[in-house]
Motif scaffolding. Structure first.
Motif, mmCIF file in Angstrom:
data_model
loop_
_atom_site.group_PDB
_atom_site.id
_atom_site.type_symbol
_atom_site.label_atom_id
_atom_site.label_comp_id
_atom_site.label_asym_id
_atom_site.label_seq_id
_atom_site.Cartn_x
_atom_site.Cartn_y
_atom_site.Cartn_z
ATOM 1 N N ASP A 1 3.641 -7.796 -7.748
ATOM 2 C CA ASP A 1 4.576 -7.421 -6.850
ATOM 3 C C ASP A 1 5.966 -6.740 -7.345
ATOM 4 O O ASP A 1 6.297 -5.683 -7.295
ATOM 5 C CB ASP A 1 4.861 -8.647 -5.797
ATOM 6 N N GLU A 2 6.364 -7.427 -8.307
ATOM 7 C CA GLU A 2 7.450 -7.166 -9.026
ATOM 8 C C GLU A 2 7.403 -5.673 -9.752
ATOM 9 O O GLU A 2 8.244 -4.813 -9.645
ATOM 10 C CB GLU A 2 7.930 -8.006 -10.185
ATOM 11 N N LEU A 3 6.266 -5.580 -10.612
ATOM 12 C CA LEU A 3 5.828 -4.275 -11.202
ATOM 13 C C LEU A 3 5.301 -3.102 -10.305
ATOM 14 O O LEU A 3 5.133 -2.207 -10.642
ATOM 15 C CB LEU A 3 4.810 -4.521 -12.247
ATOM 16 N N LYS A 4 5.096 -3.587 -8.945
ATOM 17 C CA LYS A 4 4.518 -2.686 -7.977
ATOM 18 C C LYS A 4 3.124 -2.115 -8.432
ATOM 19 O O LYS A 4 2.814 -0.909 -8.389
ATOM 20 C CB LYS A 4 5.537 -1.564 -7.720
ATOM 21 N N ILE A 5 2.274 -3.075 -8.780
ATOM 22 C CA ILE A 5 0.817 -2.591 -9.073
ATOM 23 C C ILE A 5 -0.218 -3.480 -8.237
ATOM 24 O O ILE A 5 0.273 -4.584 -7.530
ATOM 25 C CB ILE A 5 0.656 -2.670 -10.754
ATOM 26 N N THR A 6 -1.303 -2.904 -8.096
ATOM 27 C CA THR A 6 -2.450 -3.577 -7.405
ATOM 28 C C THR A 6 -3.429 -4.140 -8.386
ATOM 29 O O THR A 6 -3.810 -3.378 -9.017
ATOM 30 C CB THR A 6 -2.915 -2.510 -6.229
ATOM 31 N N LEU A 7 -3.828 -5.428 -7.816
ATOM 32 C CA LEU A 7 -5.033 -5.919 -8.731
ATOM 33 C C LEU A 7 -6.232 -5.447 -8.004
ATOM 34 O O LEU A 7 -6.351 -5.755 -6.718
ATOM 35 C CB LEU A 7 -4.937 -7.417 -8.826
ATOM 36 N N THR A 8 -7.346 -4.990 -8.702
ATOM 37 C CA THR A 8 -8.481 -4.527 -8.165
ATOM 38 C C THR A 8 -9.733 -5.231 -9.026
ATOM 39 O O THR A 8 -9.544 -5.331 -10.177
ATOM 40 C CB THR A 8 -8.549 -2.909 -8.457
ATOM 41 N N PRO A 9 -10.522 -5.553 -7.984
ATOM 42 C CA PRO A 9 -11.823 -6.500 -8.690
ATOM 43 C C PRO A 9 -12.449 -5.422 -9.640
ATOM 44 O O PRO A 9 -12.801 -4.406 -9.118
ATOM 45 C CB PRO A 9 -12.761 -6.824 -7.333
ATOM 46 N N GLN A 10 -12.813 -5.804 -10.848
ATOM 47 C CA GLN A 10 -13.740 -4.763 -11.712
ATOM 48 C C GLN A 10 -14.715 -5.710 -12.302
ATOM 49 O O GLN A 10 -14.376 -6.881 -13.185
ATOM 50 C CB GLN A 10 -12.596 -4.568 -12.738
ATOM 51 N N GLY A 11 -15.956 -5.646 -11.927
ATOM 52 C CA GLY A 11 -16.967 -6.464 -12.486
ATOM 53 C C GLY A 11 -17.117 -6.398 -13.815
ATOM 54 O O GLY A 11 -17.624 -7.685 -14.458
#
Length: 191
Positions: A34-44
């Protein structure tokens, strides 16, 4: 010391585990994202949810705690990240709620996530950000304890500790671990 290139928050995936003490690593990585303004995305192929900020990777393994090393190894190998460039964020029974320790190397202290990471990386020589959750007092109660939400007063201490971790983030990001330790290694009672 080199700056970290991979921050790994340890926890168990899924909504049923989200508020458990064992998921403090996930809590920190979520707040840092949130602080870095990035989104975590699932990566198999990396066995988890990942996000990137410049040369820094954030990872929340989806392998469950006891198999965290598989996710760490997959991402570290793919991006040629050395153990010295990895920071593992995890709950710690040996520290009281609100206490934090930043250290390099050492044993796993019975923490199955750390144990698996050490085995997969073939070394204990990575950084750890240890977030205190306290101990239930009886060894037989540990599993039940870590898989429950903190009590209200513990949660307040943990929340303040997470805030302190974010406050120390610029020093950690710069690889100035000694300066970060001066911010982090303050007992809640000393504040």
């Amino acid at each position: 010391m080199p700056s970290p290139r991979l921050i790994v928050g340890l926890g168990n995936p899924g909504a049923s585990y989200a508020d458990h003490r064992h998921n403090l690593g996930f809590w920190f990585v979520d707040q840092l994202a949130d602080e870095l303004k990035i989104t975590l995305t699932p990566q198999g192929k990396f066995h988890g949810s990942i996000g990137r900020y410049r040369e820094l990777w954030l990872l929340e393994p989806s392998t469950y705690m006891n198999s965290s090393g598989r996710a760490v190894l997959a991402l570290a190998n793919f991006y040629k990240i050395l153990p010295d460039e990895i920071l593992i964020v995890h709950d710690d029974l040996d520290l009281q709620p609100g206490d934090i320790r930043l250290k390099h190397g050492g044993g796993h202290g019975g923490h199955n996530g750390l144990k698996d990471i050490q085995a997969c990386l073939s070394t204990p020589d990575f950084w750890r950000l240890r977030l205190g959750i306290g101990h239930p007092g009886e060894r037989s109660e540990v599993i039940n304890y870590v898989l429950k939400a903190p009590r209200k007063e513990e949660q307040a201490l943990i929340d303040r500790a997470l805030d302190r971790c974010l406050l120390a983030w610029p020093q950690i990001a710069a690889g100035d671990y000694a300066a970060a330790q001066r911010v982090l290694h303050v007992r809640e009672t000393e504040k």
